[in-house]
Each structure stands twice: as structure tokens, then as C-alpha cells.
Design a protein around this motif. Sequence first.
Motif, PDB file in Angstrom:
ATOM      1  N   LEU A 124      11.353 -39.603 -47.526  1.00 57.57           N
ATOM      2  CA  LEU A 124      12.251 -39.922 -48.772  1.00 57.57           C
ATOM      3  C   LEU A 124      13.253 -38.975 -49.520  1.00 57.57           C
ATOM      4  O   LEU A 124      14.144 -39.605 -50.144  1.00 57.57           O
ATOM      5  CB  LEU A 124      11.283 -40.428 -49.772  1.00 57.57           C
ATOM      6  CG  LEU A 124       9.966 -41.283 -49.579  1.00 57.57           C
ATOM      7  CD1 LEU A 124       9.122 -41.479 -50.721  1.00 57.57           C
ATOM      8  CD2 LEU A 124      10.649 -42.714 -49.099  1.00 57.57           C
ATOM      9  N   GLY A 125      13.224 -37.781 -48.931  1.00 57.51           N
ATOM     10  CA  GLY A 125      14.152 -36.879 -49.557  1.00 57.51           C
ATOM     11  C   GLY A 125      13.517 -36.502 -50.776  1.00 57.51           C
ATOM     12  O   GLY A 125      12.395 -36.651 -51.111  1.00 57.51           O
ATOM     13  N   SER A 126      14.188 -35.416 -51.477  1.00 56.51           N
ATOM     14  CA  SER A 126      13.916 -35.037 -52.649  1.00 56.51           C
ATOM     15  C   SER A 126      13.767 -35.966 -53.834  1.00 56.51           C
ATOM     16  O   SER A 126      14.655 -37.018 -53.803  1.00 56.51           O
ATOM     17  CB  SER A 126      14.831 -33.831 -53.192  1.00 56.51           C
ATOM     18  OG  SER A 126      14.709 -32.737 -52.232  1.00 56.51           O
ATOM     19  N   PRO A 127      12.908 -35.990 -54.694  1.00 52.02           N
ATOM     20  CA  PRO A 127      12.694 -36.969 -55.611  1.00 52.02           C
ATOM     21  C   PRO A 127      13.814 -36.776 -56.839  1.00 52.02           C
ATOM     22  O   PRO A 127      14.385 -35.574 -56.910  1.00 52.02           O
ATOM     23  CB  PRO A 127      11.329 -36.643 -56.381  1.00 52.02           C
ATOM     24  CG  PRO A 127      11.048 -35.214 -55.847  1.00 52.02           C
ATOM     25  CD  PRO A 127      11.647 -34.986 -54.831  1.00 52.02           C
ATOM     26  N   MET A 128      14.192 -37.770 -57.596  1.00 54.51           N
ATOM     27  CA  MET A 128      15.137 -37.560 -58.621  1.00 54.51           C
ATOM     28  C   MET A 128      14.575 -36.750 -59.699  1.00 54.51           C
ATOM     29  O   MET A 128      15.430 -35.944 -60.328  1.00 54.51           O
ATOM     30  CB  MET A 128      15.184 -39.181 -59.273  1.00 54.51           C
ATOM     31  CG  MET A 128      15.972 -39.291 -60.241  1.00 54.51           C
ATOM     32  SD  MET A 128      16.240 -40.879 -61.083  1.00 54.51           S
ATOM     33  CE  MET A 128      14.615 -41.187 -61.547  1.00 54.51           C
TER      34      MET A 128
END
Length: 164
Positions: A124-128
Motif C-alpha cells: 500500500l505504500g506509506s500511510p497518509m
Amino acid sequence: MRIKGYGTLGALLMVCACSPSYEAAITHVPPANPTMLLRQVEMQGATLSAEDVESVLGEPKRAEVQPVEGADSLRTLEYYGLEIGLTEAGALSRVIFLALTDARYTAPEGIRVGFAAAQVLQSLGSPMRREDDRWIYPDTRGRRLIVFVDERVVYRIEWRFGAE
């Protein structure tokens, strides 16, 4: 000539067939998957009732109702590995969250409870945003994804619907 193992197998089948707890455990396993439930919530604008949910998943293993501000109540339906929260105000019922609580289901995003934090970051990649044990991902399709991580392992995956 006797084949070893059949006596034990027969005994296990008899215990399973005669055990009421075995049958009860089977009736509480939801037949639906989270992807299907998420799509249904999206299509109906999050307006599902507890009866609608139960018509798809069957009777929950546990249901809890609590009073909340701004609505009559918050109803939480718990199934094995799955929780659904609904606010109820009069005849209006609305899904506010759907959560995966064990590894029996894979989220549409390709992650599951029990994954290492590194696997989530890879998928998912880095969270917001990060808040304590929560990794919050951007709102998409009217739902916000929250991944709960403790000791670098996912222990809950939750989608929240509507404004926060």
C-alpha cells in the motif's frame, strides 16, 4: 488384513457428527467475503440494516448495542474474523465500519491480519497519517482504510464509511 488409521478416522468422524458445538461453529462462519461486503456497502451508499447484514452473513456470534451521540445507537455485529458497525437513528441504519480481525480473510487491497508491517508498506505504500497503532490511508470510494499495527504486525484492518 487391517489398514492402520481407519479406526482413529472413524472415531473422529463420529465425534464431529455427534457434536453440537461442531455444528454451531459451522453456522457462524460467514459465507461472504469482505470484497463483496465492501461493494454492497458502496452500492447502497452505506445504508444497510442489521437485518440486511444478517441476511448475507447469518446470525452473528455476538451483537452489541450502545447509545451514541447523534444517533439512537451503535450496533456492532461480530462474526468470526469480521466486525460490522452500524448507526441506527429511527428507521435509518447506516454502516460506519467493517473490520477484519483475523487472518481468515484477505482484504481487497491484498493484505490480511498477521501480515508484517513491511508487507503492508510494500503493498500500500506509506500511510497518509499515523496515529499510535493506526496507519490511515486516503479516502477512496467513500471509505477510509485504517490498518492497526502492533509490534510491527497487523492485528486489525478496518474501513470507515462517511465523514469523520
